[in-house]
Scaffold this active site. Structure first.
Site, PDB file in Angstrom:
ATOM      1  N   ASN A 143      40.591  51.482  43.575  1.00  0.00           N
ATOM      2  CA  ASN A 143      39.661  50.721  42.751  1.00  0.00           C
ATOM      3  C   ASN A 143      38.233  50.910  43.231  1.00  0.00           C
ATOM      4  O   ASN A 143      37.960  50.989  44.430  1.00  0.00           O
ATOM      5  CB  ASN A 143      40.041  49.240  42.642  1.00  0.00           C
ATOM      6  CG  ASN A 143      40.338  48.553  43.954  1.00  0.00           C
ATOM      7  OD1 ASN A 143      40.806  49.173  44.905  1.00  0.00           O
ATOM      8  ND2 ASN A 143      40.045  47.267  44.029  1.00  0.00           N
ATOM      9  N   GLU A 182      34.704  49.179  42.681  1.00  0.00           N
ATOM     10  CA  GLU A 182      34.018  48.000  42.135  1.00  0.00           C
ATOM     11  C   GLU A 182      32.522  48.269  41.962  1.00  0.00           C
ATOM     12  O   GLU A 182      32.012  49.304  42.377  1.00  0.00           O
ATOM     13  CB  GLU A 182      34.298  46.791  43.037  1.00  0.00           C
ATOM     14  CG  GLU A 182      35.785  46.478  43.055  1.00  0.00           C
ATOM     15  CD  GLU A 182      36.134  45.183  43.786  1.00  0.00           C
ATOM     16  OE1 GLU A 182      35.281  44.620  44.495  1.00  0.00           O
ATOM     17  OE2 GLU A 182      37.303  44.753  43.627  1.00  0.00           O
ATOM     18  N   CYS A 224      39.794  50.038  37.845  1.00  0.00           N
ATOM     19  CA  CYS A 224      41.037  49.902  38.607  1.00  0.00           C
ATOM     20  C   CYS A 224      41.510  51.253  39.146  1.00  0.00           C
ATOM     21  O   CYS A 224      41.234  52.303  38.563  1.00  0.00           O
ATOM     22  CB  CYS A 224      42.148  49.360  37.704  1.00  0.00           C
ATOM     23  SG  CYS A 224      41.939  47.670  37.173  1.00  0.00           S
ATOM     24  N   GLU A 240      44.481  52.571  39.091  1.00  0.00           N
ATOM     25  CA  GLU A 240      45.400  53.295  38.200  1.00  0.00           C
ATOM     26  C   GLU A 240      44.626  54.175  37.228  1.00  0.00           C
ATOM     27  O   GLU A 240      45.004  55.311  36.940  1.00  0.00           O
ATOM     28  CB  GLU A 240      46.250  52.311  37.381  1.00  0.00           C
ATOM     29  CG  GLU A 240      47.193  51.462  38.192  1.00  0.00           C
ATOM     30  CD  GLU A 240      46.574  50.159  38.689  1.00  0.00           C
ATOM     31  OE1 GLU A 240      45.360  50.123  39.000  1.00  0.00           O
ATOM     32  OE2 GLU A 240      47.316  49.171  38.787  1.00  0.00           O
ATOM     33  N   CYS A 287      47.535  45.967  36.001  1.00  0.00           N
ATOM     34  CA  CYS A 287      46.978  45.016  35.027  1.00  0.00           C
ATOM     35  C   CYS A 287      47.237  45.510  33.602  1.00  0.00           C
ATOM     36  O   CYS A 287      47.603  46.670  33.382  1.00  0.00           O
ATOM     37  CB  CYS A 287      45.487  44.799  35.279  1.00  0.00           C
ATOM     38  SG  CYS A 287      44.450  46.129  34.650  1.00  0.00           S
ATOM     39  N   CYS A 336      45.322  48.635  32.413  1.00  0.00           N
ATOM     40  CA  CYS A 336      45.862  49.877  32.996  1.00  0.00           C
ATOM     41  C   CYS A 336      47.172  50.266  32.326  1.00  0.00           C
ATOM     42  O   CYS A 336      47.438  51.446  32.093  1.00  0.00           O
ATOM     43  CB  CYS A 336      46.053  49.726  34.504  1.00  0.00           C
ATOM     44  SG  CYS A 336      44.478  49.786  35.382  1.00  0.00           S
TER      45      CYS A 336
END
Ligand code: THU
Length: 170
Positions: free
Chosen positions: A72, A74, A83, A85, A122, A125
């Protein structure tokens, strides 16, 4: 506002069932998946997560044998981050266009406390991964875990996102 329906106006009921497999630890998985998980662990350690302190690592095995990882990333403008993924999947799509995703593994955990429960991808994703699974026509098994502890295996993205929105609706 009337929100209730009478039983007679329902023409069909759809039950959605998903079966997930749970393993006691990563050492119970096939060697190829253990190796993939090692790569995801490395990627997780390098995640850029100064705001959430929650690091996620992903690794995808491709049909050529190549392994692509992501973590990830940010951002001070929170929604601008991405993210793990999707970093991994988009990188694979960019660098190895059209290659089948053979398997994907995920590991995630807080920097502040121990994370031993499996952390699923999530919703956003799942939808992004669905695009690849639908296009390749071959299921992508997904294994997810915390930093240690149990590992959950989903046979395919569809099992994690039953009502996939795909291009057939467009
Ligand atoms: N995160 C992921 O990388 N993957 C997920 O599936 C869930 C959340 C990241 C986003 C953010 O950087 C941090 O975890 C906390 O939400």
């Amino acid at each position: 506002m009337e929100t209730s329906t009478t039983n007679t106006s329902i023409v069909q009921k759809i039950k959605i069932e998903t079966e997930l497999e749970v393993f006691e630890s990563v050492s119970d998985l096939p060697k190829t998946i253990q190796n993939l998980m090692n790569k995801a662990q490395e990627a997780r350690e390098n995640a850029y997560a100064p705001y959430s302190f929650f690091k996620v690592g992903a690794a995808i095995a491709l049909e050529s044998g190549a392994i692509v990882t992501g973590n990830n990333q940010e951002n001070a403008a929170f929604p601008s981050g991405l993210c793990a993924e999707r970093v991994a999947a988009f990188y694979a799509g960019a660098q190895y266009p059209g290659e089948t995703f053979v398997a994907m593994v995920l590991t995630a955990g807080s920097v502040k406390h121990e994370t031993t429960s499996p952390i699923p991808p999530c919703g956003a994703c799942r939808q992004s991964l669905a695009e690849y699974e639908v296009n390749q026509g071959i299921p992508i098994p997904i294994y997810f875990m915390g930093v240690g502890g149990k590992v959950v295996k989903a046979q395919c993205v569809k099992d994690l996102l039953p009502l996939i929105f795909d291009s057939s609706y467009l």
